[in-house]
Design a protein around this motif. Structure first.
Motif, PDB file in Angstrom:
ATOM      1  N   GLU A 120      40.282  36.797  50.155  1.00  0.00           N
ATOM      2  CA  GLU A 120      39.669  38.103  49.903  1.00  0.00           C
ATOM      3  C   GLU A 120      40.207  38.728  48.627  1.00  0.00           C
ATOM      4  O   GLU A 120      39.458  39.315  47.838  1.00  0.00           O
ATOM      5  CB  GLU A 120      39.939  39.006  51.109  1.00  0.00           C
ATOM      6  CG  GLU A 120      39.211  40.340  51.032  1.00  0.00           C
ATOM      7  CD  GLU A 120      39.428  41.170  52.264  1.00  0.00           C
ATOM      8  OE1 GLU A 120      38.921  42.307  52.318  1.00  0.00           O
ATOM      9  OE2 GLU A 120      40.106  40.681  53.196  1.00  0.00           O
ATOM     10  N   ASP A 121      41.494  38.609  48.422  1.00  0.00           N
ATOM     11  CA  ASP A 121      42.084  39.145  47.178  1.00  0.00           C
ATOM     12  C   ASP A 121      41.494  38.440  45.968  1.00  0.00           C
ATOM     13  O   ASP A 121      41.153  39.083  44.959  1.00  0.00           O
ATOM     14  CB  ASP A 121      43.602  38.984  47.217  1.00  0.00           C
ATOM     15  CG  ASP A 121      44.241  39.841  48.312  1.00  0.00           C
ATOM     16  OD1 ASP A 121      43.591  40.829  48.726  1.00  0.00           O
ATOM     17  OD2 ASP A 121      45.358  39.512  48.756  1.00  0.00           O
ATOM     18  N   ALA A 122      41.361  37.096  46.054  1.00  0.00           N
ATOM     19  CA  ALA A 122      40.799  36.346  44.934  1.00  0.00           C
ATOM     20  C   ALA A 122      39.343  36.749  44.683  1.00  0.00           C
ATOM     21  O   ALA A 122      38.899  36.879  43.534  1.00  0.00           O
ATOM     22  CB  ALA A 122      40.891  34.846  45.204  1.00  0.00           C
ATOM     23  N   LEU A 123      38.562  36.968  45.804  1.00  0.00           N
ATOM     24  CA  LEU A 123      37.164  37.355  45.669  1.00  0.00           C
ATOM     25  C   LEU A 123      37.027  38.736  45.039  1.00  0.00           C
ATOM     26  O   LEU A 123      36.146  38.965  44.185  1.00  0.00           O
ATOM     27  CB  LEU A 123      36.494  37.339  47.047  1.00  0.00           C
ATOM     28  CG  LEU A 123      34.997  37.666  47.091  1.00  0.00           C
ATOM     29  CD1 LEU A 123      34.214  36.651  46.275  1.00  0.00           C
ATOM     30  CD2 LEU A 123      34.498  37.680  48.523  1.00  0.00           C
ATOM     31  N   ASP A 124      37.896  39.666  45.426  1.00  0.00           N
ATOM     32  CA  ASP A 124      37.863  41.000  44.820  1.00  0.00           C
ATOM     33  C   ASP A 124      38.122  40.916  43.325  1.00  0.00           C
ATOM     34  O   ASP A 124      37.477  41.618  42.514  1.00  0.00           O
ATOM     35  CB  ASP A 124      38.911  41.899  45.485  1.00  0.00           C
ATOM     36  CG  ASP A 124      38.548  42.235  46.922  1.00  0.00           C
ATOM     37  OD1 ASP A 124      37.348  42.110  47.261  1.00  0.00           O
ATOM     38  OD2 ASP A 124      39.450  42.597  47.712  1.00  0.00           O
ATOM     39  N   THR A 125      39.018  40.050  42.979  1.00  0.00           N
ATOM     40  CA  THR A 125      39.315  39.876  41.542  1.00  0.00           C
ATOM     41  C   THR A 125      38.100  39.334  40.800  1.00  0.00           C
ATOM     42  O   THR A 125      37.742  39.822  39.711  1.00  0.00           O
ATOM     43  CB  THR A 125      40.507  38.933  41.366  1.00  0.00           C
ATOM     44  OG1 THR A 125      41.628  39.444  42.099  1.00  0.00           O
ATOM     45  CG2 THR A 125      40.872  38.806  39.898  1.00  0.00           C
ATOM     46  N   ARG A 126      37.409  38.318  41.391  1.00  0.00           N
ATOM     47  CA  ARG A 126      36.229  37.739  40.748  1.00  0.00           C
ATOM     48  C   ARG A 126      35.084  38.747  40.678  1.00  0.00           C
ATOM     49  O   ARG A 126      34.359  38.798  39.692  1.00  0.00           O
ATOM     50  CB  ARG A 126      35.780  36.496  41.516  1.00  0.00           C
ATOM     51  CG  ARG A 126      36.803  35.350  41.439  1.00  0.00           C
ATOM     52  CD  ARG A 126      36.300  34.110  42.139  1.00  0.00           C
ATOM     53  NE  ARG A 126      35.134  33.571  41.492  1.00  0.00           N
ATOM     54  CZ  ARG A 126      34.434  32.513  41.918  1.00  0.00           C
ATOM     55  NH1 ARG A 126      34.838  31.901  43.028  1.00  0.00           N
ATOM     56  NH2 ARG A 126      33.389  32.096  41.253  1.00  0.00           N
ATOM     57  N   VAL A 127      34.908  39.552  41.745  1.00  0.00           N
ATOM     58  CA  VAL A 127      33.857  40.580  41.716  1.00  0.00           C
ATOM     59  C   VAL A 127      34.103  41.579  40.603  1.00  0.00           C
ATOM     60  O   VAL A 127      33.174  41.988  39.886  1.00  0.00           O
ATOM     61  CB  VAL A 127      33.785  41.284  43.096  1.00  0.00           C
ATOM     62  CG1 VAL A 127      32.913  42.527  43.013  1.00  0.00           C
ATOM     63  CG2 VAL A 127      33.219  40.335  44.135  1.00  0.00           C
ATOM     64  N   SER A 128      35.340  41.967  40.428  1.00  0.00           N
ATOM     65  CA  SER A 128      35.666  42.897  39.341  1.00  0.00           C
ATOM     66  C   SER A 128      35.331  42.290  37.991  1.00  0.00           C
ATOM     67  O   SER A 128      34.765  42.961  37.103  1.00  0.00           O
ATOM     68  CB  SER A 128      37.151  43.276  39.412  1.00  0.00           C
ATOM     69  OG  SER A 128      37.451  43.888  40.652  1.00  0.00           O
ATOM     70  N   ASP A 129      35.664  40.986  37.825  1.00  0.00           N
ATOM     71  CA  ASP A 129      35.346  40.318  36.557  1.00  0.00           C
ATOM     72  C   ASP A 129      33.834  40.260  36.333  1.00  0.00           C
ATOM     73  O   ASP A 129      33.347  40.497  35.215  1.00  0.00           O
ATOM     74  CB  ASP A 129      35.934  38.907  36.555  1.00  0.00           C
ATOM     75  CG  ASP A 129      37.452  38.932  36.611  1.00  0.00           C
ATOM     76  OD1 ASP A 129      38.043  39.989  36.273  1.00  0.00           O
ATOM     77  OD2 ASP A 129      38.045  37.905  37.024  1.00  0.00           O
ATOM     78  N   VAL A 130      33.061  39.947  37.421  1.00  0.00           N
ATOM     79  CA  VAL A 130      31.599  39.857  37.287  1.00  0.00           C
ATOM     80  C   VAL A 130      30.987  41.204  36.936  1.00  0.00           C
ATOM     81  O   VAL A 130      30.091  41.314  36.096  1.00  0.00           O
ATOM     82  CB  VAL A 130      30.993  39.301  38.591  1.00  0.00           C
ATOM     83  CG1 VAL A 130      29.475  39.434  38.587  1.00  0.00           C
ATOM     84  CG2 VAL A 130      31.383  37.843  38.778  1.00  0.00           C
ATOM     85  N   LEU A 131      31.461  42.266  37.587  1.00  0.00           N
ATOM     86  CA  LEU A 131      30.951  43.613  37.291  1.00  0.00           C
ATOM     87  C   LEU A 131      31.219  43.992  35.842  1.00  0.00           C
ATOM     88  O   LEU A 131      30.372  44.600  35.165  1.00  0.00           O
ATOM     89  CB  LEU A 131      31.591  44.630  38.229  1.00  0.00           C
ATOM     90  CG  LEU A 131      31.172  44.529  39.704  1.00  0.00           C
ATOM     91  CD1 LEU A 131      31.974  45.527  40.554  1.00  0.00           C
ATOM     92  CD2 LEU A 131      29.687  44.792  39.861  1.00  0.00           C
TER      93      LEU A 131
END
Length: 524
Positions: A120-131
């Protein structure tokens, strides 16, 4: 242990009682035979000695038995304790194993939760990068649009409208042709399917019709019977007409009396009563009243039997008994010479067949078809059209909303709210339009044809009109100078509306408008 002690004490008591009884007996004999006291004294002493001996032996036996039972009870208690301890040890071992398995599962769940938290932490990081990348892309796109607007001197909306206008102009004709083809194809397919369903239903249900009239003829054994029917000063014929409500026509027709009435039930009662009177031979007012009452009961029984027969033949269940009686009354009701009960049964079967072809509720379609003309059983006795009366009857006896709507809409007075109502209206029109199903007298037929042509000729722009196919179609020739192509549809609807308002007719009438332009030139 208490039970064992009680048993031992009981045995000892029994032995002691027996010994005491023996001692008492000896004492009794010793007192009763005083003359033999010397001889018995030694016997008594011997008996006492034996009793004491027996008592001692009994006490020893009781003690021995008591010790044996105590030992046996101790062994059983010891054995039960060992088994209990064994079960406790096994339960403890099983609980220990279960606790070990639970501990292992808990550790595995903890590991999974830790792994999910990491993902989940890794996914939050990737979502932030995508946004962040999306925001950057939107900014670049805005810059490009601003640059394009500056170069082209057009806004985005103006460019979009310009492209759409050019596309509309380029493909307008192609779209119109395509839509027209699709519309024609769909219409042809719908017409073909509808004709196939209707033809299949008509072929599957083929019924014979016998045209019925408003008069009944009763055969007489001789013309002499006419005078007896009339009676002295006409009292018999007046009694018959008063009690039945039917007109008796006695004319020069040999050996026949004509019964005339628009109420078929009254006419049937009069016919049966008159035939019974002719067979009986005793014709006088009292006998007439008796025979009319018997005929009325016989017709009521026939009405009930006919209603039950119709319900049984069509497979309907749950119909109220009063509605069954009303269905039986339709046996004596006609519409343009067509028997209404037979017509209702036919509409029932046809609506069910068409519903089966279309995948609708077959039983509901048959129920609506059978009851669509139920109001005609009461329109002689109550005010209102058979449609209004039928809907009131259906509501009174708790029929469903589908049946009520089918009754109200089968002549177009109310818009149908279901496919079943449309099928009932179609089946009603098919049954009424069958060749030979309905008839009307020549005078009414000629008047209807003339009125139909008059209605069509009353509209502006109509040159001529011709009623064809026994009045089921009217062809209207209009002037091409006064009526344009786009006005023909409105003109046809206006003619249909006026026909519906001013004309009574069975089935339906097709209005066909023809607009023809002719050019003539001569070569010299």
């Amino acid at each position: 242990m208490i039970a064992i002690n009680w048993l031992i004490n009981l045995l000892i008591g029994l032995f002691a009682g027996a010994i005491l009884a023996a001692v008492a007996t000896i004492a009794y004999y010793r007192q009763g035979f005083s003359k033999q006291s010397v001889a018995l004294k030694s016997a008594s002493e011997q008996a006492e000695t034996e009793a004491a001996k027996l008592l001692g032996e009994a006490q020893k036996a009781g003690e021995n038995r008591k010790r044996e039972l105590l030992l046996q009870a101790k062994e059983e208690i010891h054995k039960a304790r060992l088994e209990f301890e064994k079960d406790v040890r096994e339960k403890k071992a099983e609980l220990q194993r279960e606790r070990s398995r639970l501990d292992q599962k808990e550790e595995a769940l903890d590991r999974k939760i830790e792994t999910l938290e990491q993902k989940e932490d890794a996914l939050d990081t990737r979502v932030s990068d995508v946004l962040a990348l999306e925001e950057k892309a939107r900014e670049i796109e805005r810059q490009k649009i601003i640059e394009l607007e500056r170069i082209s001197s057009l806004s985005v909306d103006d460019a979009k409208n310009l492209v759409l206008d050019e596309a509309r102009q380029a493909y307008r004709h192609d779209m119109a042709v395509m839509l027209r083809q699709m519309e024609e194809t769909a219409k042809e397919e719908a017409d073909r399917k509808a004709k196939e369903i209707i033809v299949t239903s008509i072929q599957r249900y083929a019924a014979d019709y016998v045209s019925e009239s408003t008069v009944s003829v009763v055969a007489l054994p001789s013309d002499e019977m006419k005078g007896r029917i009339i009676g002295r000063e006409g009292r018999n014929i007046r009694a018959i007409e008063t009690m039945t409500g039917v007109d008796l026509i006695i004319d020069d027709t040999p050996e026949a009396v004509i019964l005339s009435s628009f109420d078929p039930i009254r006419r049937e009662i009069a016919r049966i009563a008159l035939e019974k009177l002719i067979v009986d031979g005793r014709i006088h007012p009292a006998r007439i009243e008796e025979m009319v009452e018997k005929a009325r009961k016989e017709v009521d029984a026939t009405i009930k039997a006919e209603g039950e027969r119709a319900v049984f033949e069509t497979g309907m269940i749950g119909i109220h008994p009063e509605i069954i009686k009303l269905l039986g009354r339709l046996r004596y009701r006609t519409s343009y010479g067509q028997n209404v009960l037979q017509h209702s049964v036919e509409v029932c079967w046809m609506a069910g067949m068409m519903a089966a072809e279309l995948g609708l509720d077959v039983m509901m379609a048959k129920r609506c078809g059978l009851l669509h003309d139920i109001g005609k059983a009461a329109d002689f006795e109550m005010e209102g059209s058979h449609i209004t009366l039928g809907a009131e009857i259906a509501r009174k006896y708790k029929e469903g909303p589908e049946v009520i709507n089918a009754i109200l809409s089968h002549h177009g007075e109310v818009e149908p709210d279901s496919m079943i109502s449309v099928l009932v209206a179609a089946a009603d029109a098919i049954s009424a339009a069958r060749p030979g199903a309905r008839r009307e007298n020549l005078e009414n037929y000629v008047k209807r044809i003339q009125k139909l042509e008059e209605i069509a000729n009353s509209f502006a722009g109509v040159e001529k009109s011709f009623a064809i196919q026994a009045g089921r179609e009217v062809r209207v020739l209009v002037s091409p100078e006064n009526v344009k192509d786009d006005e023909m549809i409105l003109k046809a609807r206006e003619i249909c509306k006026k026909i519906e308002e001013e004309l009574d007719y069975p089935g339906q009438i097709k209005v066909h408008i023809i607009r023809e332009s002719r050019v003539t030139e001569f070569a010299k």
